[in-house]
Design an enzyme around this catalytic site. Structure first.
Site, PDB file in Angstrom:
ATOM      1  N   GLN A  25       0.762  -1.300   0.134  1.00  0.00           N
ATOM      2  CA  GLN A  25      -0.173   0.045   0.019  1.00  0.00           C
ATOM      3  C   GLN A  25       0.710   1.226  -0.065  1.00  0.00           C
ATOM      4  O   GLN A  25       0.547   2.180  -0.715  1.00  0.00           O
ATOM      5  CB  GLN A  25      -0.875  -0.069   1.228  1.00  0.00           C
ATOM      6  CG  GLN A  25      -1.801   1.222   1.131  1.00  0.00           C
ATOM      7  CD  GLN A  25      -2.772   1.181   2.553  1.00  0.00           C
ATOM      8  OE1 GLN A  25      -3.199   2.295   2.751  1.00  0.00           O
ATOM      9  NE2 GLN A  25      -2.935   0.313   3.070  1.00  0.00           N
ATOM     10  N   MET A  34      14.709 -10.305 -11.795  1.00  0.00           N
ATOM     11  CA  MET A  34      15.820  -9.317 -11.272  1.00  0.00           C
ATOM     12  C   MET A  34      16.924 -10.248 -10.925  1.00  0.00           C
ATOM     13  O   MET A  34      18.174  -9.830 -10.601  1.00  0.00           O
ATOM     14  CB  MET A  34      15.330  -8.528 -10.029  1.00  0.00           C
ATOM     15  CG  MET A  34      14.590  -7.256 -10.465  1.00  0.00           C
ATOM     16  SD  MET A  34      15.261  -6.180 -11.522  1.00  0.00           S
ATOM     17  CE  MET A  34      16.553  -5.651 -10.231  1.00  0.00           C
ATOM     18  N   ASN A  63       9.776   0.400  -1.857  1.00  0.00           N
ATOM     19  CA  ASN A  63       9.525   0.405  -0.494  1.00  0.00           C
ATOM     20  C   ASN A  63       9.730  -0.926   0.021  1.00  0.00           C
ATOM     21  O   ASN A  63       9.003  -1.597   0.724  1.00  0.00           O
ATOM     22  CB  ASN A  63       7.766   0.874  -0.130  1.00  0.00           C
ATOM     23  CG  ASN A  63       6.811  -0.185  -0.716  1.00  0.00           C
ATOM     24  OD1 ASN A  63       7.128  -0.728  -1.865  1.00  0.00           O
ATOM     25  ND2 ASN A  63       5.735  -0.289  -0.063  1.00  0.00           N
ATOM     26  N   PHE A  64      10.834  -1.824  -0.534  1.00  0.00           N
ATOM     27  CA  PHE A  64      11.260  -2.905   0.148  1.00  0.00           C
ATOM     28  C   PHE A  64      11.904  -2.665   1.318  1.00  0.00           C
ATOM     29  O   PHE A  64      12.018  -1.751   1.742  1.00  0.00           O
ATOM     30  CB  PHE A  64      12.383  -3.470  -0.732  1.00  0.00           C
ATOM     31  CG  PHE A  64      12.023  -4.006  -2.082  1.00  0.00           C
ATOM     32  CD1 PHE A  64      11.055  -5.015  -2.421  1.00  0.00           C
ATOM     33  CD2 PHE A  64      12.356  -3.275  -3.267  1.00  0.00           C
ATOM     34  CE1 PHE A  64      10.627  -5.431  -3.450  1.00  0.00           C
ATOM     35  CE2 PHE A  64      11.774  -3.528  -4.654  1.00  0.00           C
ATOM     36  CZ  PHE A  64      11.143  -4.846  -4.764  1.00  0.00           C
ATOM     37  N   GLU A  88       1.130  -1.032   8.729  1.00  0.00           N
ATOM     38  CA  GLU A  88       0.221   0.296   9.036  1.00  0.00           C
ATOM     39  C   GLU A  88      -0.058   0.557  10.554  1.00  0.00           C
ATOM     40  O   GLU A  88       0.324   1.860  10.928  1.00  0.00           O
ATOM     41  CB  GLU A  88      -1.152   0.032   8.293  1.00  0.00           C
ATOM     42  CG  GLU A  88      -2.208   0.657   8.937  1.00  0.00           C
ATOM     43  CD  GLU A  88      -2.119   2.280   8.268  1.00  0.00           C
ATOM     44  OE1 GLU A  88      -2.153   3.363   9.281  1.00  0.00           O
ATOM     45  OE2 GLU A  88      -1.696   2.625   7.182  1.00  0.00           O
ATOM     46  N   ASP A 127       0.316   3.964   5.874  1.00  0.00           N
ATOM     47  CA  ASP A 127       0.771   3.439   4.504  1.00  0.00           C
ATOM     48  C   ASP A 127       0.405   4.694   3.677  1.00  0.00           C
ATOM     49  O   ASP A 127       1.522   5.299   3.095  1.00  0.00           O
ATOM     50  CB  ASP A 127      -0.023   2.403   4.331  1.00  0.00           C
ATOM     51  CG  ASP A 127       0.562   1.014   4.790  1.00  0.00           C
ATOM     52  OD1 ASP A 127       2.015   0.760   4.850  1.00  0.00           O
ATOM     53  OD2 ASP A 127      -0.141  -0.015   5.144  1.00  0.00           O
ATOM     54  N   GLY A 158      -8.841  20.690  19.795  1.00  0.00           N
ATOM     55  CA  GLY A 158      -8.249  22.124  19.232  1.00  0.00           C
ATOM     56  C   GLY A 158      -8.894  23.173  20.123  1.00  0.00           C
ATOM     57  O   GLY A 158      -9.516  22.833  21.172  1.00  0.00           O
ATOM     58  N   GLY A 159      -8.862  24.166  19.625  1.00  0.00           N
ATOM     59  CA  GLY A 159      -9.434  25.375  20.689  1.00  0.00           C
ATOM     60  C   GLY A 159     -10.854  25.329  20.802  1.00  0.00           C
ATOM     61  O   GLY A 159     -11.464  26.220  21.587  1.00  0.00           O
TER      62      GLY A 159
END
Length: 409
Positions: free
Chosen positions: A17, A74, A96-97, A139, A168, A243-244
C-alpha cells in the site's frame, strides 16, 4: 489539456500500500508509471483479500490505477540488463522494500546514480537510521510508534488504531511531496538525489498537535480535554476535538451504529444552538454563557445537545445546524460514502471498468488542478505492458520470445 507530470517517467518497484499509493498519485497527475513486478505472481496484493477467484483483488485495483505493468526476473542476467536500461531512461525510481533489499539486488544508490545521474531514487522505509532502522513496519505498527495509537480511543480503554491509513497511504502522500520537490530542484541543478520517508516520521508529523499538547502539560491540565485526571503524558480523549473549539459526536435517530453527528461549539454558535435545542435561557445564563464556564462541563453541554439530536436524524440535524452556521458533520459509513451521489458527481468516488470483475468503485484523485484534469484508468493486468515497454527500450520480437522462454519476463 496536458497533464502536470506529462513527460515524467517513473519506475515503480513498490508493493502492498504505502508505495503504490504514492505512485498512483504520480500516475493520476500524468506521469508514465511503469510498475515492475515479479513474473508469475506480481504485487502480493493481487492475490490478497480476493473477493472473486482468479481476479486481481480490490486491494490491488484500488492502489494501481493509471499504471503500466511489466514483469522482470531481477535475479537473471538478462533481467538485470533490462533493469539497467529502464533505470537509465526514467526520472524517478520508487521502492518500499525492506531495508537493504535493493542493495542486495546489486543496485545501491551509488550504482543507480552512476547509471542515471538525473535519477530521483525515492524510498519508503518503516523507520529512519538508528535504533529502529532494521525493523519491519506495517500500517498499525507505524500508528503505534508514531504517536497515533496512544492518543486514540477513550481514557478507560486500550489504545486504538484509526481506520484512516495514515501509516501507509499517509507516508505515500509525504513521499509524493518529496519527489515533486526533488524534480523541481533538478530543474536548476541537473542532478537527481536520494529521497526517503519513514513511516514513523510521517505518522509523527500527522500527530504534531499531540506533541504540542505534551509540552503544554508542563504548565497544567489541558482544559479543552474532557478528562478528569492528567498525568505526565497526553491522554486518550475520545471524540474531543483536541483544538481550541470543543466538539463531540452526539447520537441521532434512529440510533444505528453510525447515527451520530459531530458538533463543534464555537463562541458565536452557543446562543443559536441553545435556542435550537430548547434551552434558550442558557444563552444568557452566567453559568453557561461564556466558553470559559462551559469548558469545565463539556460533558454536560453535549449531553444537552444529545437530548435534542436523539429526536432527529443526522441529516435533519445537519440541515438545522448549518442553517445557523454551527459547524457539524454526520458520521458517514463506508456504505454511505461509496453510494454518495455528490461524491460521485465530484469524482471523489469513481466507477472503473475492469476486464476481470466488470466494474469496481474506487476513490478519485483528491488533487484538483484546473489545467491538469485526471481521468481514472483501470489498473494493469500482470505483465500487460511487457511487449510495449520493452519495445520502447529497443528489444525486438525475437528477444521478447527468448525472454519469455527463459522466464526473464
Amino acid at each position: 489539456m496536458g497533464k502536470a507530470l506529462e513527460g515524467v517517467r517513473v519506475l515503480d518497484m513498490t508493493h502492498v500500500q504505502s508505495g503504490p499509493s504514492s505512485t498512483q498519485l504520480l500516475a493520476w497527475l500524468g506521469a508514465d508509471v511503469i510498475k515492475l513486478e515479479t513474473p508469475g505472481r506480481g504485487d502480493i496484493t493481487r492475490g490478497q483479500l480476493r473477493d472473486l477467484p482468479g481476479v486481481d483483488s480490490l486491494y490491488f485495483t484500488m492502489l494501481n490505477a493509471n499504471k503500466r505493468s511489466i514483469t522482470l526476473n531481477m535475479k537473471s542476467t538478462e533481467g538485470k540488463e533490462v533493469f539497467e536500461k529502464l533505470v537509465s531512461g526514467v526520472d524517478v525510481l520508487v521502492e518500499n522494500f525492506g531495508p537493504g533489499v535493493v542493495d542486495r539486488f546489486g543496485y545501491p544508490w551509488e550504482k543507480l546514480a552512476a547509471l542515471n545521474p538525473r535519477l530521483i531514487y525515492a524510498s519508503i522505509k518503516g523507520f529512519g537510521p538508528g535504533r529502529y532502522a532494521g525493523f519491519k513496519a506495517y500500517e498499525v505498527i507505524a500508528q503505534a510508534m508514531g504517536g497515533a495509537m496512544s492518543t486514540t480511543g477513550f481514557e478507560d480503554g486500550p489504545p486504538t488504531a484509526t481506520g484512516a491509513q495514515i501509516g501507509d497511504s499517509g507516508t505515500g502522500i509525504h513521499l509524493v511531496a518529496a519527489i515533486l520537490a526533488a524534480l523541481y530542484q533538478r530543474t536548476s541543478t541537473g542532478r537527481g538525489q536520494r529521497v526517503q520517508v519513514a513511516m514513523q516520521d510521517a505518522v509523527l508529523n500527522l500527530c504534531r498537535v499531540k506533541l504540542r499538547d505534551q509540552q503544554r502539560l508542563a504548565h497544567g491540565p489541558l482544559g479543552e480535554y474532557p478528562n478528569d485526571q492528567f498525568g505526565d503524558e497526553v491522554p486518550r480523549s475520545g471524540n474531543a476535538s483536541g483544538g481550541g473549539q470543543p466538539g463531540w459526536a452526539v447520537k441521532c435517530a434512529p440510533g444505528g451504529p453510525n447515527d451520530y453527528i459531530y458538533v463543534i461549539v464555537q463562541p458565536p454558535g452557543w446562543a443559536p444552538l441553545a435556542r435550537l435545542i430548547g434551552k434558550a435561557e442558557l444563552a444568557e445564563d452566567p453559568a453557561w454563557a461564556t466558553p470559559e464556564v462551559r469548558l469545565s462541563k463539556l460533558d454536560k453541554m453535549f449531553a444537552l445537545v444529545e437530548e435534542w439530536t436523539e429526536k432527529h436524524t443526522k441529516w435533519e440535524v445537519l440541515e438545522k445546524l448549518n442553517a445557523r452556521n454551527i459547524p457539524c458533520g454526520p458520521i458517514l459509513s463506508t456504505k454511505e460514502l461509496i453510494e454518495d451521489e455528490t461524491l460521485a458527481e465530484l469524482g471523489s468516488v469513481v466507477e472503473v471498468p475492469h476486464p476481470g470483475r466488470g466494474t469496481f468503485k474506487t476513490v478519485g484523485c483528491p488533487l484538483k488542478l484546473s489545467d491538469s484534469p485526471v481521468e481514472i484508468e483501470r489498473p494493469p493486468l500482470l505483465g500487460e505492458h511487457n511487449d510495449e515497454v520493452l519495445a520502447e527500450l529497443g528489444y525486438g520480437e525475437a528477444e521478447l520470445e527468448k525472454f519469455r522462454a527463459a522466464g526473464v519476463i
